[in-house]
Enzyme design. Structure first.
Site, short mmCIF file in Angstrom:
data_model
loop_
_atom_site.label_atom_id
_atom_site.label_comp_id
_atom_site.label_asym_id
_atom_site.label_seq_id
_atom_site.Cartn_x
_atom_site.Cartn_y
_atom_site.Cartn_z
N ALA A 191 0.86 -1.19 0.00
CA ALA A 191 0.00 0.00 0.00
C ALA A 191 0.89 1.23 0.00
O ALA A 191 2.10 1.14 0.25
CB ALA A 191 -0.92 0.00 1.22
N LYS A 192 0.32 2.37 -0.28
CA LYS A 192 1.05 3.63 -0.18
C LYS A 192 0.02 4.75 -0.07
O LYS A 192 -1.11 4.62 -0.56
CB LYS A 192 1.92 3.85 -1.42
CG LYS A 192 3.16 4.66 -1.15
CD LYS A 192 4.20 3.84 -0.41
CE LYS A 192 5.42 4.67 -0.07
NZ LYS A 192 6.50 3.84 0.46
N GLY A 193 0.43 5.85 0.55
CA GLY A 193 -0.47 7.00 0.67
C GLY A 193 0.31 8.29 0.63
O GLY A 193 1.54 8.28 0.64
N ASP A 202 7.33 8.01 5.32
CA ASP A 202 8.03 8.00 4.04
C ASP A 202 8.57 9.42 3.83
O ASP A 202 8.63 10.19 4.78
CB ASP A 202 7.05 7.57 2.92
CG ASP A 202 7.77 7.11 1.65
OD1 ASP A 202 8.58 7.88 1.13
OD2 ASP A 202 7.52 5.99 1.17
#
Length: 394
Positions: free
Chosen positions: A111-113, A152
């Site tokens: 996943a990433k946001g 991140d």
């Protein structure tokens, strides 16, 4: 089937898919699986009004959370705050997270946001409000058994603490397992902050051993002196390597005799940049990549090594600390030139591995020492390196 452009079609997404397509052909992956992996399972796009400290200024902020694959367990991936965050970049990063978790045998999908903002232009109070609002917008799709964010680019343990607090308020009790990379005081893991850079150096040492390059005295060049690059440089120096050049967003420095890393670390803590470090020559980010060295560690941002500059690289080994630093043209050229590349999905998987440890510790309310965390990380990364190397040689 695709009669119109995909919503997430960007250069970074095209790179991630091209890498997948190339690999799927090589391994003879079933076509239905291959097509399934090319697109994200869930993509959430949010926008919300945000009030600045000067109370009459209201801006609209765009945010994203992409879950590439939910069949492997909960999804896992960082949140970045940067001006170039968009649906395509977030989707590409989520795909790379799936491969990282698979390589490390972690029970997660990728996943990433992110938020499309420049975090440096916000006050701490504004960052807190914007983070809490973003959390409330994605609160239905995250959770310790659903999707676990981490820091991140442009985010840190403080941002994770705000996310955890907002989520916990919503649930009515503390839920430390909703994020990783949070402060130690509220359930973070020892060793998490250094984990990505430590993983890069574990891979560097293993690759040097494979190539017959002595680590003691090996010339190392590091592009990017953020969390990953700075830790990689310090640990490479501690392992006996000679770090001859480093750079940050502003500029770079070069000293063929080797840079005094502890002194540079103190300098950066005081001046916020490597620029002007006494006794070293200035060097641009572009020129830094082509300096003569044994090991090159690109640990800045994506798209740094291309078909244009790959023929000029003078390293024997490249260890990708950043996500997607090398394009496919460069990959081909480096392979032809016999330069070994440790890919990002292996080299920088230390962060998600210790995030997994932190998640387990939060769920069990049982915490390990820093030595235990580092020993477990070294064991898993060394095994993953050997497995990937064996597959590459086949």
């Amino acid at each position: 089937m695709e009669t119109r452009t995909l919503e997430w079609d960007t250069p970074m997404y095209r790179l991630a898919v091209a890498q997948l397509d190339q690999t799927a052909k090589l391994m003879g992956l079933q076509e239905n699986l291959w097509h399934r992996l090319r697109t994200p399972q869930r993509a959430h796009v949010v926008s919300f009004p945000f009030r600045r400290d000067s109370y009459n200024v209201v801006e609209t902020v765009f945010g994203y959370r992409v879950q590439h694959l939910t069949t492997m367990g909960p999804t896992k991936g960082g949140i970045r705050y940067a001006l170039d965050v968009d649906l395509g970049e977030t989707t590409a990063l989520a795909m790379w997270m799936s491969w990282k978790c698979a390589i490390m045998n972690l029970p997660f999908g990728g996943a990433k946001g992110g938020l499309r903002i420049d975090p440096k232009s916000f006050s701490p109070a504004e960052l807190q409000r914007i983070t809490r609002r973003y959390t409330s917008e994605i609160i239905d799709v995250i959770g310790p058994d659903r999707d676990i964010p981490a820091p991140d680019l442009g985010t840190d343990e403080q941002i994770m603490a705000w996310i955890m607090d907002t989520y916990s308020q919503f649930k009515g009790h503390a839920v430390p397992g909703v994020v990783t990379g949070k402060p130690i005081e509220i359930g973070g893991s020892l060793g998490r902050k250094e984990a990505t850079g430590r993983g890069v150096v574990i891979c560097m040492v293993a690759a040097c051993r494979h190539l017959g390059i002595p680590v003691e005295g090996a010339r190392v060049v590091v592009q990017g002196f953020g969390n990953v690059g700075a830790v990689s440089a310090l640990l490479a120096h501690a392992a006996g390597a000679r770090v001859v050049a480093v750079s940050d967003v502003q500029s770079g420095i070069h000293d063929p005799r080797g840079i005094d890393l502890p002194a540079l670390d103190r300098w950066v803590a005081e001046h916020r940049t490597v620029e002007g470090f006494p006794g070293a020559e200035p060097v641009s980010n572009a020129d830094l990549l082509t300096l003569p060295c044994d090991v090159l560690i690109p640990a800045a941002i994506q798209g740094q090594i291309t078909g244009a500059n790959a023929p000029q690289l003078k390293c024997r080994l490249m260890v990708e600390g950043a996500n997607g630093p090398t394009d496919l043209d460069a990959d081909r050229i480096l392979a032809q030139r016999g330069i070994m590349v440790v890919p990002d999905i292996l080299a920088n998987a230390g962060g998600v591995t210790v995030s997994y440890f932190e998640w387990v510790q939060s769920l069990q309310h049982f915490f390990w020492s820093e030595d235990e965390v580092n020993a477990r990380l070294t064991q898993l990364m060394t095994k993953a390196f050997a497995d990937v190397l064996a597959t590459a040689q086949q």
